[in-house]
Design a protein around this motif. Sequence first.
Motif, mmCIF file in Angstrom:
data_model
loop_
_atom_site.group_PDB
_atom_site.id
_atom_site.type_symbol
_atom_site.label_atom_id
_atom_site.label_comp_id
_atom_site.label_asym_id
_atom_site.label_seq_id
_atom_site.Cartn_x
_atom_site.Cartn_y
_atom_site.Cartn_z
ATOM 1 N N THR A 164 -6.578 -8.089 -51.105
ATOM 2 C CA THR A 164 -6.459 -7.401 -52.390
ATOM 3 C C THR A 164 -5.465 -6.247 -52.196
ATOM 4 O OG1 THR A 164 -7.737 -6.346 -54.165
ATOM 5 C CG2 THR A 164 -8.434 -5.843 -51.914
ATOM 6 N N HIS A 165 -5.296 -5.412 -53.201
ATOM 7 C CA HIS A 165 -4.433 -4.234 -53.069
ATOM 8 C C HIS A 165 -4.867 -3.431 -51.839
ATOM 9 C CE1 HIS A 165 -2.689 -0.302 -53.910
ATOM 10 N NE2 HIS A 165 -1.935 -0.863 -54.854
ATOM 11 N N ARG A 200 -0.195 -10.693 -46.818
ATOM 12 C CA ARG A 200 0.244 -10.538 -48.206
ATOM 13 C C ARG A 200 -0.387 -11.602 -49.094
ATOM 14 N NH1 ARG A 200 3.712 -7.272 -50.921
ATOM 15 N NH2 ARG A 200 5.101 -8.165 -52.488
ATOM 16 N N ILE A 201 -0.579 -12.779 -48.549
ATOM 17 C CA ILE A 201 -1.239 -13.874 -49.263
ATOM 18 C C ILE A 201 -2.247 -14.471 -48.305
ATOM 19 C CG2 ILE A 201 -0.923 -16.119 -50.372
ATOM 20 C CD1 ILE A 201 2.160 -15.157 -50.533
ATOM 21 N N VAL A 202 -3.486 -14.623 -48.746
ATOM 22 C CA VAL A 202 -4.508 -15.226 -47.904
ATOM 23 C C VAL A 202 -5.005 -16.500 -48.573
ATOM 24 C CG1 VAL A 202 -6.831 -14.960 -46.925
ATOM 25 C CG2 VAL A 202 -5.236 -13.029 -46.891
ATOM 26 N N ARG A 203 -4.949 -17.582 -47.824
ATOM 27 C CA ARG A 203 -5.496 -18.840 -48.333
ATOM 28 C C ARG A 203 -6.754 -19.183 -47.551
ATOM 29 N NH1 ARG A 203 -2.761 -24.803 -49.218
ATOM 30 N NH2 ARG A 203 -4.598 -25.603 -50.276
ATOM 31 N N VAL A 229 -4.450 -11.792 -57.974
ATOM 32 C CA VAL A 229 -3.422 -10.841 -57.570
ATOM 33 C C VAL A 229 -4.079 -9.469 -57.531
ATOM 34 C CG1 VAL A 229 -1.179 -9.829 -58.142
ATOM 35 C CG2 VAL A 229 -1.631 -12.237 -58.699
ATOM 36 N N SER A 230 -3.807 -8.722 -56.462
ATOM 37 C CA SER A 230 -4.263 -7.341 -56.363
ATOM 38 C C SER A 230 -5.783 -7.253 -56.531
ATOM 39 C CB SER A 230 -3.492 -6.496 -57.390
ATOM 40 O OG SER A 230 -3.520 -5.118 -57.081
ATOM 41 N N ILE A 231 -6.256 -6.275 -57.303
ATOM 42 C CA ILE A 231 -7.709 -6.091 -57.409
ATOM 43 C C ILE A 231 -8.373 -7.074 -58.369
ATOM 44 C CG2 ILE A 231 -7.713 -3.700 -56.610
ATOM 45 C CD1 ILE A 231 -7.930 -2.771 -59.511
ATOM 46 N N SER A 234 -4.037 -12.483 -53.264
ATOM 47 C CA SER A 234 -2.810 -11.816 -52.835
ATOM 48 C C SER A 234 -2.993 -10.312 -52.831
ATOM 49 C CB SER A 234 -1.597 -12.251 -53.658
ATOM 50 O OG SER A 234 -1.927 -12.627 -54.961
ATOM 51 N N ALA A 235 -2.097 -9.660 -52.124
ATOM 52 C CA ALA A 235 -2.131 -8.207 -51.988
ATOM 53 C C ALA A 235 -1.730 -7.568 -53.324
ATOM 54 C CB ALA A 235 -1.222 -7.783 -50.835
#
Lengths: 239, 239
Positions: free
Chosen positions: B133-134, B152-155, B113-115, B162-163
């Motif tokens: 990422t963020h 927002r979500i990358v697979r 999640v994020s960074i 996720s962002a």
Amino acid sequence: MSQFNVGFVIFPGITQLDLTGPFEVLSRLATPASMSVPSRFPQAKTFVAAKTMAPAVSDRGLLLLPDCTFEDCPPLDLICVPGGAGIIDALADVETIGFIRHQAANARYVTSVSIGAFLHGAAGVLKGRRATTHWAHTDLLPLVGATHEKARIVRDGNIFTSAGVSAGIDFAFAIVAELAGPEVAKAIQLSIEYDPAPPFDAGHPDKASEAAVALMVQRNAAAHAGIEQALGRLSMSAN
Amino acid sequence: MSQFNVGFVIFPGITQLDLTGPFEVLSRLATPASMSVPSRFPQAKTFVAAKTMAPAVSDRGLLLLPDCTFEDCPPLDLICVPGGAGIIDALADVETIGFIRHQAANARYVTSVSIGAFLHGAAGVLKGRRATTHWAHTDLLPLVGATHEKARIVRDGNIFTSAGVSAGIDFAFAIVAELAGPEVAKAIQLSIEYDPAPPFDAGHPDKASEAAVALMVQRNAAAHAGIEQALGRLSMSAN
């Protein structure tokens, strides 16, 4: 006003997102100086208050620590009461209800997330007020003298109640806008990239399948009965 | 498979919602039996793993406790790495990166999640992968060999990134749908009343004002430089 005290009540069996969602948003008011957005808002400081300094285990097993006891907690400008099945024990706890009653009487903002509303209810805070709570328990609001209003966030005077769990995040942005203005709220929204995109649209009984609603009502039955009984006992002891 | 181990990494300076958001969703997989939704998913168990058992203070002051150390943590089926400015120290911590590398090598799902993405990056997990990422730090993804994909979500295979911050909640629902099917995801969505209604639509740079974006870039400048430097040091020590 030099400091704005934002306090959260914590107890065993809390639904942690009821607290952690609004905490993430409201705690970002603590750095308005570096925010350089025009804001009439002073410095905020957060408190997580509990009966004792012991870790509180959430209803799903996350371990949270308070940073002050009810006794040590300073007067709060905003009190936020989260929910979780642990409210059933908390409803019967004289110190917890006493803390909420005392703080709510003097706070500028009295707020709850999800079934945290019933702790305010037990403290007498919701008498004659419009309010909301987690969708599975809205029918119990009259037991504390409140009228259910169907909305994600309900404001009646200085009392903000919010719907279930994740509604606490939306509530927190409404509060930030009220306290510090919409530009600060938008800056915080951008900072936590709050641009929600749930993969399904099933987060409210109006949108979910009948089967899912029935299942969740069934899964909430024990908590529903527990809250009802706890409020009944309170009402009897008050007579 | 009799138990599905979901593990979160925790460290000082974590952005707590990066962890607590997905925790609230994923931990609800722990009770699929009582959920009575058709599900191919087994029993889930959550772990919150840290270098030591000391409380971890979030970047905004919330106190969280781990429930196991990196050493005690069992093999994880899913590892979730949250972000927060604390990753700058964590990037330089051999034990933290070693734990992530070891667990990620064997997990069915590797997530951030994020960074938190950069901790996977430092562990070598994102080389040649699409990731996110963020929003304020996406330009640093090439430093760990990843290509930024704007979502927002990358697979990419078994890796979900996720962002920023609140994106972890949406990511968690995507994972639940993957693991246990959409009906379970929708039931959990209803249980936490995840029907988001932000009072403003400013949660992404594409939607926010230029001034708000500039301000947030400025506020993130120190973290951005810190991550860049930490990744630079890692790259030098690898040569």
